[in-house]
Scaffold this active site. Structure first.
Site, PDB file in Angstrom:
ATOM      1  N   ASP A 161       0.839  -1.207   0.000  1.00 34.55           N
ATOM      2  CA  ASP A 161       0.000   0.000   0.000  1.00 34.55           C
ATOM      3  C   ASP A 161       0.875   1.258   0.000  1.00 34.55           C
ATOM      4  O   ASP A 161       0.571   2.236  -0.680  1.00 34.55           O
ATOM      5  CB  ASP A 161      -0.929  -0.022   1.214  1.00 34.55           C
ATOM      6  CG  ASP A 161      -1.630  -1.362   1.327  1.00 34.55           C
ATOM      7  OD1 ASP A 161      -2.324  -1.735   0.374  1.00 34.55           O
ATOM      8  OD2 ASP A 161      -1.457  -2.071   2.341  1.00 34.55           O
ATOM      9  N   HIS A 189      -4.960  -3.392   6.108  1.00 32.05           N
ATOM     10  CA  HIS A 189      -4.689  -3.645   4.688  1.00 32.05           C
ATOM     11  C   HIS A 189      -6.020  -3.978   4.020  1.00 32.05           C
ATOM     12  O   HIS A 189      -6.371  -5.135   3.816  1.00 32.05           O
ATOM     13  CB  HIS A 189      -3.686  -4.789   4.506  1.00 32.05           C
ATOM     14  CG  HIS A 189      -3.569  -5.190   3.059  1.00 32.05           C
ATOM     15  ND1 HIS A 189      -3.027  -4.365   2.099  1.00 32.05           N
ATOM     16  CD2 HIS A 189      -3.960  -6.304   2.398  1.00 32.05           C
ATOM     17  CE1 HIS A 189      -3.093  -4.957   0.926  1.00 32.05           C
ATOM     18  NE2 HIS A 189      -3.656  -6.135   1.072  1.00 32.05           N
TER      19      HIS A 189
HETATM   20  N1  LIG Z   1      -0.962  -8.004   2.300  1.00 31.43           N
HETATM   21  C1  LIG Z   1      -0.923  -7.786   0.994  1.00 31.43           C
HETATM   22  O1  LIG Z   1      -0.559  -6.675   0.562  1.00 31.43           O
HETATM   23  C2  LIG Z   1      -1.309  -8.857  -0.006  1.00 31.43           C
HETATM   24  C3  LIG Z   1      -1.112  -8.625  -1.373  1.00 31.43           C
HETATM   25  C4  LIG Z   1      -1.443  -9.622  -2.298  1.00 31.43           C
HETATM   26  C5  LIG Z   1      -1.975 -10.830  -1.833  1.00 31.43           C
HETATM   27  N2  LIG Z   1      -2.169 -11.023  -0.510  1.00 31.43           N
HETATM   28  C6  LIG Z   1      -2.683 -12.288   0.012  1.00 31.43           C
HETATM   29  O2  LIG Z   1      -1.642 -13.256  -0.021  1.00 31.43           O
HETATM   30  C7  LIG Z   1      -2.201 -14.558  -0.014  1.00 31.43           C
HETATM   31  C8  LIG Z   1      -1.524 -15.427  -1.060  1.00 31.43           C
HETATM   32  O3  LIG Z   1      -1.754 -14.927  -2.344  1.00 31.43           O
HETATM   33  P1  LIG Z   1      -1.368 -15.775  -3.650  1.00 31.43           P
HETATM   34  O4  LIG Z   1      -1.785 -14.954  -4.809  1.00 31.43           O
HETATM   35  O5  LIG Z   1       0.034 -16.270  -3.576  1.00 31.43           O
HETATM   36  O6  LIG Z   1      -2.387 -16.982  -3.503  1.00 31.43           O
HETATM   37  P2  LIG Z   1      -2.332 -18.419  -4.194  1.00 31.43           P
HETATM   38  O7  LIG Z   1      -3.696 -19.000  -4.008  1.00 31.43           O
HETATM   39  O8  LIG Z   1      -1.732 -18.349  -5.553  1.00 31.43           O
HETATM   40  O9  LIG Z   1      -1.308 -19.211  -3.287  1.00 31.43           O
HETATM   41  C9  LIG Z   1      -1.552 -19.496  -1.947  1.00 31.43           C
HETATM   42  C10 LIG Z   1      -0.822 -20.778  -1.638  1.00 31.43           C
HETATM   43  O10 LIG Z   1      -0.939 -20.992  -0.235  1.00 31.43           O
HETATM   44  C11 LIG Z   1      -1.093 -22.360  -0.022  1.00 31.43           C
HETATM   45  N3  LIG Z   1      -1.662 -22.530   1.317  1.00 31.43           N
HETATM   46  C12 LIG Z   1      -2.956 -22.353   1.742  1.00 31.43           C
HETATM   47  N4  LIG Z   1      -3.069 -22.642   3.033  1.00 31.43           N
HETATM   48  C13 LIG Z   1      -1.845 -22.981   3.473  1.00 31.43           C
HETATM   49  C14 LIG Z   1      -1.337 -23.396   4.714  1.00 31.43           C
HETATM   50  N5  LIG Z   1      -2.131 -23.552   5.785  1.00 31.43           N
HETATM   51  N6  LIG Z   1      -0.010 -23.678   4.820  1.00 31.43           N
HETATM   52  C15 LIG Z   1       0.795 -23.565   3.744  1.00 31.43           C
HETATM   53  N7  LIG Z   1       0.369 -23.193   2.523  1.00 31.43           N
HETATM   54  C16 LIG Z   1      -0.937 -22.887   2.395  1.00 31.43           C
HETATM   55  C17 LIG Z   1      -1.973 -22.827  -1.167  1.00 31.43           C
HETATM   56  O11 LIG Z   1      -1.857 -24.234  -1.397  1.00 31.43           O
HETATM   57  C18 LIG Z   1      -1.416 -22.011  -2.317  1.00 31.43           C
HETATM   58  O12 LIG Z   1      -0.383 -22.690  -3.007  1.00 31.43           O
HETATM   59  C19 LIG Z   1      -3.709 -14.357  -0.220  1.00 31.43           C
HETATM   60  O13 LIG Z   1      -4.331 -14.395   1.048  1.00 31.43           O
HETATM   61  C20 LIG Z   1      -3.784 -12.945  -0.779  1.00 31.43           C
HETATM   62  O14 LIG Z   1      -5.042 -12.343  -0.532  1.00 31.43           O
HETATM   63  C21 LIG Z   1      -1.837 -10.060   0.416  1.00 31.43           C
HETATM   64  O1  LIG Z   2      -6.864  -6.883  -2.478  1.00 26.97           O
HETATM   65  C1  LIG Z   2      -6.676  -8.098  -2.496  1.00 26.97           C
HETATM   66  O2  LIG Z   2      -7.550  -8.930  -2.234  1.00 26.97           O
HETATM   67  C2  LIG Z   2      -5.300  -8.630  -2.829  1.00 26.97           C
HETATM   68  C3  LIG Z   2      -4.226  -7.948  -2.106  1.00 26.97           C
HETATM   69  O3  LIG Z   2      -4.444  -7.819  -0.738  1.00 26.97           O
HETATM   70  C4  LIG Z   2      -3.827  -6.633  -2.721  1.00 26.97           C
HETATM   71  O4  LIG Z   2      -3.851  -5.617  -2.027  1.00 26.97           O
HETATM   72  O5  LIG Z   2      -3.454  -6.624  -3.914  1.00 26.97           O
END
Ligand SMILES: NC(=O)c1ccc[n+]([C@@H]2O[C@H](COP(=O)([O-])OP(=O)(O)OC[C@H]3O[C@@H](n4cnc5c(N)ncnc54)[C@H](O)[C@@H]3O)[C@@H](O)[C@H]2O)c1
Ligand SMILES: O=C(O)C[C@H](O)C(=O)O
Length: 328
Positions: A161, A189
């Site tokens: 962010d 977030h």
């Molecule tokens: N904070 C932020 O700024 C931000 C930004 C983008 C994404 N995210 C979040 O990050 C997370 C991951 O995103 P992504 O695009 O890589 O998702 P994705 O679905 O491509 O990958 C997530 C992976 O986590 C694994 N997983 C699920 N539960 C698990 C557990 N208990 N232990 C180990 N592995 C586990 C799944 O098998 C999968 O491979 C999501 O929750 C997304 O919303 C946060």
């Molecule tokens: O907004 C979402 O759900 C994904 C992630 O947290 C982001 O900020 O890109």
């Protein structure tokens, strides 16, 4: 040669993992002279573990001199063992018809277990960074399970962010990105976050003076940054991954770099008027590698800031109430 740092990563075969692991192994997170051991954790499902093997094969094929070893596991006890940093990326995504409360509860189960295991088996200097959404509440749940590790060891990521806000201000002002400084993220977030433009500077002058458009700053700027995640999903059909991984590299890198000032979601302890028990984004200054102090002297007493802080605090308090039975 320094001793290797052990870095545990959950969700290692996911989208973010696919960008993140290569940046860690090439030295962008911990520096060009810091060897690493990657402890990669996935769910006990054949497809996920097979995908993880493929990612590990690609890591081998990069021949990164700093990557000293890899552990591939579906077991938290093995994955978090002696970890210096645990990067909690894996989370259950929101499915069709799922309410935010379902997501909170579903992920609460994961972060309950991981918080408890990390506290038990990770290294003495263990530090945790949560990315999996809803990140602020997930980190609160994980931290609540810790008996050995103190709350300051648990952070969640709002750096994406901050980076988004910096890029938007630079675009609006028509300046180089590096001209924009001191833009920090307060709160959750989520779209309720507050990118506090009042203290941002552009070429050393107040950003509000340079941009000279208060309606834009209070309106489009805040909503563009807050809703950027949804805009990426709408455009890509998938949530942000490379930029999220990049932000996590920045988050950990700056927490390991004394003097760095950056936005991190930490236990609020009542700072900036947040409920003391929620994890909220705010500016911190890294003191020694891995440790930080919250910068508390930014003045956010104006009516607009107060209204934004109150809204994002309320959302965090509401999320906390939804998982109250999982805390402690
Ligand atoms: N904070 C932020 O700024 C931000 C930004 C983008 C994404 N995210 C979040 O990050 C997370 C991951 O995103 P992504 O695009 O890589 O998702 P994705 O679905 O491509 O990958 C997530 C992976 O986590 C694994 N997983 C699920 N539960 C698990 C557990 N208990 N232990 C180990 N592995 C586990 C799944 O098998 C999968 O491979 C999501 O929750 C997304 O919303 C946060
Ligand atoms: O907004 C979402 O759900 C994904 C992630 O947290 C982001 O900020 O890109």
């Amino acid at each position: 040669m320094k001793a290797p740092i052990r870095v545990a990563v959950t969700g290692a075969a996911g989208q973010i993992g696919y960008s993140l692991l290569f940046r860690i192994a090439s030295g962008h997170m911990f520096g060009p002279d810091q060897p690493v051991i990657l402890q990669l954790i996935e769910i006990p499902v054949e497809k996920a573990m097979k995908a993880l093997e493929g990612v590990a094969m690609e890591l081998d094929d990069c021949a990164f001199p700093l990557l000293k070893d890899m552990v591939l596991t579906d077991n938290g006890e093995t994955g978090f063992k002696d970890a210096n940093w645990s990067l909690l990326v894996g989370a259950r995504p929101r499915g069709p018809g799922m309410e935010r409360a379902d997501l909170l509860k579903g992920n609460g189960v994961i972060f309950t277990a991981q918080g408890e295991i990390i506290d038990r088996v990770a290294a003495e200097d263990a530090r945790v960074a949560v990315v999996g959404n809803p990140a602020n509440t997930n980190v609160m749940i994980a931290a609540s399970k810790a008996k050995r590790l103190t709350a300051d060891r648990f952070t969640a990521m709002v750096r994406l962010d901050q980076n988004r806000a910096q890029a938007q201000l630079a675009k609006k002002a028509g300046v180089d990105l590096t001209a924009v400084k001191d833009i920090f993220i307060y709160g959750n977030h989520s779209p309720s976050m507050y990118p506090a433009f009042a203290h941002a500077t552009i070429d050393g002058k107040p950003a509000a003076e340079v941009i000279n458009d208060q309606a834009y700053l209070e309106g489009d700027f805040c909503s563009t940054v807050g809703k950027r995640g949804a805009a990426i999903i709408a455009a890509r059909g998938l949530s942000s991954a490379a930029s999220a991984a990049n932000a996590l590299v920045d988050h950990v890198h700056d927490l390991m770099t004394p003097g760095a000032i950056h936005s991190v979601a930490v236990k609020s302890e009542g700072r900036y008027g947040f409920d003391p028990d929620v994890w909220a984004g705010m500016p911190v200054r890294t003191t020694t590698p891995g440790a930080y102090e919250v910068i508390t002297d930014y003045d956010l007493s104006d009516a607009f800031s107060q209204q934004k802080l109150a809204a994002t605090n309320q959302e965090l308090v509401d999320e906390r109430a939804m998982v109250a039975d999982m805390l402690g």
